[in-house]
Motif scaffolding. Structure first.
Motif, PDB file in Angstrom:
ATOM      1  N   LYS A  36      47.437  46.122  26.061  1.00 61.34           N
ATOM      2  CA  LYS A  36      48.128  47.269  25.459  1.00 61.34           C
ATOM      3  C   LYS A  36      47.180  48.069  24.559  1.00 61.34           C
ATOM      4  O   LYS A  36      46.013  47.712  24.382  1.00 61.34           O
ATOM      5  CB  LYS A  36      49.325  46.773  24.659  1.00 61.34           C
ATOM      6  N   LYS A  37      47.726  49.151  23.976  1.00 62.77           N
ATOM      7  CA  LYS A  37      46.968  49.966  23.023  1.00 62.77           C
ATOM      8  C   LYS A  37      46.552  49.120  21.811  1.00 62.77           C
ATOM      9  O   LYS A  37      47.174  48.086  21.549  1.00 62.77           O
ATOM     10  CB  LYS A  37      47.806  51.174  22.584  1.00 62.77           C
ATOM     11  N   TYR A  94      53.675  44.001  32.702  1.00 62.81           N
ATOM     12  CA  TYR A  94      53.944  44.259  31.289  1.00 62.81           C
ATOM     13  C   TYR A  94      52.641  44.571  30.559  1.00 62.81           C
ATOM     14  O   TYR A  94      51.560  44.135  30.970  1.00 62.81           O
ATOM     15  CB  TYR A  94      54.619  43.050  30.642  1.00 62.81           C
ATOM     16  N   PHE A  95      52.776  45.318  29.471  1.00 59.45           N
ATOM     17  CA  PHE A  95      51.648  45.555  28.580  1.00 59.45           C
ATOM     18  C   PHE A  95      51.830  44.703  27.327  1.00 59.45           C
ATOM     19  O   PHE A  95      52.930  44.610  26.771  1.00 59.45           O
ATOM     20  CB  PHE A  95      51.544  47.035  28.213  1.00 59.45           C
ATOM     21  N   GLY A  96      50.747  44.078  26.917  1.00 60.97           N
ATOM     22  CA  GLY A  96      50.759  43.216  25.745  1.00 60.97           C
ATOM     23  C   GLY A  96      49.333  42.871  25.377  1.00 60.97           C
ATOM     24  O   GLY A  96      48.414  43.664  25.587  1.00 60.97           O
ATOM     25  N   MET A 105      37.899  43.093  32.843  1.00 58.44           N
ATOM     26  CA  MET A 105      39.237  42.969  32.256  1.00 58.44           C
ATOM     27  C   MET A 105      39.230  43.375  30.786  1.00 58.44           C
ATOM     28  O   MET A 105      38.325  43.028  30.035  1.00 58.44           O
ATOM     29  CB  MET A 105      39.701  41.509  32.388  1.00 58.44           C
ATOM     30  N   SER A 106      40.237  44.121  30.374  1.00 54.79           N
ATOM     31  CA  SER A 106      40.409  44.429  28.944  1.00 54.79           C
ATOM     32  C   SER A 106      41.085  43.244  28.266  1.00 54.79           C
ATOM     33  O   SER A 106      42.128  42.777  28.708  1.00 54.79           O
ATOM     34  CB  SER A 106      41.275  45.675  28.767  1.00 54.79           C
ATOM     35  N   MET A 120      48.638  52.093  26.288  1.00 56.39           N
ATOM     36  CA  MET A 120      50.082  51.981  26.445  1.00 56.39           C
ATOM     37  C   MET A 120      50.676  51.104  25.350  1.00 56.39           C
ATOM     38  O   MET A 120      50.080  50.116  24.928  1.00 56.39           O
ATOM     39  CB  MET A 120      50.413  51.360  27.804  1.00 56.39           C
ATOM     40  N   GLU A 121      51.878  51.455  24.916  1.00 60.50           N
ATOM     41  CA  GLU A 121      52.624  50.588  24.022  1.00 60.50           C
ATOM     42  C   GLU A 121      52.999  49.295  24.750  1.00 60.50           C
ATOM     43  O   GLU A 121      53.058  49.260  25.984  1.00 60.50           O
ATOM     44  CB  GLU A 121      53.907  51.290  23.555  1.00 60.50           C
TER      45      GLU A 121
END
Length: 534
Positions: free
Chosen positions: A27-28, A103-105, A275-276, A76-77
């Motif tokens: 995520k952000k 999902y973003f996390g 990968m982030s 992204m949130e």
């Protein structure tokens, strides 16, 4: 489930191996990186959708030489679920790829050797832990297969566990097989604090030394080139190899994994660089307690710095250049090593780059879980594999909350000395700590002192106050020049070291020297065990 590369099936347009349904993307404040393979020169459009509505589109072109494409999503949130669709536009018919339930996390990488590999089914209270797996559907898990390579691989060659929603089955698989108990419990603690999705990527292998996880750059920096760099067991003496055999569980634990340098960096870390990530947790060091232990104060800090540079570059600058790196200070083994052998205390010390605590000047933005008090003499997997992984993960997550997430006022380390004063006339030493102490018991030999020329003798605890412990140094004939604490393979019984803070975090081992003359604490260099008698 083991998934091999899709190109074996003749599929040319695909996501990289570690993208799949149910995954968590970073995520952000950073952008998640998504990449894959395609027809050289073709254009790729990647769309991010939620509730059938496209909210983001990104374009990329497949590079000629590597036949790969890469996009960096806008930050992204946290939340979801999202769908990711990649479409290749080429001379042939357009091809689509779709990922669902994304999902973003925060994404954390978990690596190391067998204590990181231990599954939830192997730890204490396993049945309860497994029964609660379904309560955490937004902590997603992924495991790379055990692969080694003599060259740096672009992608993972195999996957043991594709991105999955946690279940009792995939958390409690066969012994030392997906999924890591420490990794899972750490992620679960983070989720309970943060209340948003957590992605856990396990890439670990039992019986491995740090040299196998290190790039050639690390090895060169630490002088492990030529004959010295052939493998972490290449320099072992017959005496050292006999030490490995002293416990029936140490042989498979310490000799089972790959021994050649860089082979796990090449196959199990290098493929993940695009990968982030939020950060890394690491549980390794037992093998290096037996081989090249006194290089660990170079190889470990160098590995951390090198992984940071590599992940930052591989993710197009999205993974932070100084991302948080947590580690476990190894616990004890009941293996009966020769008298005065101190390889386990030395490796613990070198895990901190000889500071005794983390973070420190050589290891910034790191955090450490002390586990010296979590010994397990009756573990069915050998005492080198303690089953209390709950406390390990809890202590790690405290460090992550403080260091990675900046939670102010959170105590995540045990008490450490700030001042040591020797009273030679009375034969006493006062050790002052920076935190209020919780004294569990008085101990006659966990503190030791040394005078010239070389003898270490116990310094019994004679009294204690809220911040100070007073020791007797009467066992030394000469002026005391060095002091150490918990400097033994097995310094105390389970959760029964003498010193904790009020949060039940144990005081870590230490060794200091000239501080006893000046009152200022100064870490001591670790030298080979002295063989002097009398």
């Amino acid at each position: 489930m083991i998934m091999t590369f899709l190109w074996i099936l003749g599929v040319t347009f695909r996501f990289a191996s570690y993208y799949g349904d149910h995954m968590v993307l970073q995520k952000k404040p950073v952008g998640a990186v998504v990449w894959g393979y395609g027809e050289a020169g073709a254009n790729v459009t990647m769309s991010l959708s939620k509730d059938s509505k496209v909210i983001m589109k990104k374009m990329a072109q497949v590079e000629e030489h590597s036949e790969t494409w890469k996009v960096v999503l806008a930050p992204m949130e946290h939340g979801g679920p999202y769908s990711v669709v990649a479409e290749q536009h080429s001379r042939e018919e357009p091809k689509n790829l779709t990922l669902q339930d994304i999902y973003f996390g925060d994404v954390w990488l978990c690596s190391g050797q067998s204590n990181m590999e231990m599954t939830v089914s192997q730890i204490i209270n396993a049945s309860k832990e497994l029964s609660e797996a379904s309560l955490y559907p937004y902590v997603r898990v992924f495991t790379a297969s055990l692969i080694q390579s003599e060259v740096e691989l672009q992608d993972l060659a195999k996957i043991d566990l594709e991105w999955s929603i946690p279940t009792a089955e995939n958390l409690g698989h066969e012994n030392f097989s997906y999924f890591s108990a420490v990794c899972w419990l750490f992620g679960r603690h983070l989720y309970e604090t943060l209340r948003y999705p957590i992605g856990l990527v396990e890439s670990s292998w039992g019986g491995t030394c740090i040299e196998a996880w290190s790039s050639g750059r690390v090895l060169q920096e630490c002088g492990l080139t030529g004959d010295a760099g052939r493998g972490c067991f290449s320099s072992a003496t017959p005496h050292q190899l006999m030490l490995v055999l002293c416990h029936r569980f140490l042989l498979p634990t310490l000799l089972s994994g790959p021994k050649m340098p860089s082979v796990l960096w090449n196959a199990m870390i290098h493929p993940l660089l695009n990968m982030s990530l939020t950060g890394v947790i690491w549980y390794q060091g037992e093998s290096n307690a037996f081989m090249n232990p006194d290089l660990y104060n170079c190889t470990f800090p160098a590995l951390i710095a090198d992984w940071r540079r590599a992940f930052h570059a591989g993710s197009d600058g999205q993974t932070q250049p100084l991302f948080p790196f947590g580690f476990v200070q190894v616990t004890a083994s009941s293996c009966l090593l020769p008298d005065r052998d101190d390889r386990f205390p030395r490796i613990r010390w070198h895990q901190t780059a000889d500071y005794g605590y983390a973070p420190n000047k050589r290891m910034p933005n790191t955090f450490m879980a002390v586990a010296v008090d979590l010994c397990d003499e009756h573990s069915p997997y050998g005492s080198i594999h303690p089953r209390d992984k709950q406390n390990v993960a809890y202590r790690l997550h405290l460090g992550a909350r403080a260091v990675a997430y900046g939670e102010r006022g959170l105590v995540f380390q045990g008490p450490y000395p700030t001042k040591v004063v020797a009273d030679g006339a009375r034969g006493l030493i006062n050790v002052t700590y920076g935190q209020e102490l919780l004294l569990l018991l008085m101990h006659d030999h966990i503190f030791e002192v040394r005078s010239h020329p070389c003898q270490w003798v116990p310094a019994p605890m004679v009294s204690a106050s809220s911040h100070t412990v007073t020791l007797s140094s009467s066992g030394c004939r000469d002026a005391v020049t060095r002091l150490r604490y918990a400097w033994a393979e097995w310094p105390c019984e389970y959760r029964q070291c003498p010193l904790y803070n009020k949060h039940l975090l144990p005081a870590p081992p230490f060794v200091i020297d000239s501080a006893l003359k000046t009152g200022m604490v100064k870490p001591a260099p670790v030298v080979p065990v002295c063989s002097c008698k009398g």
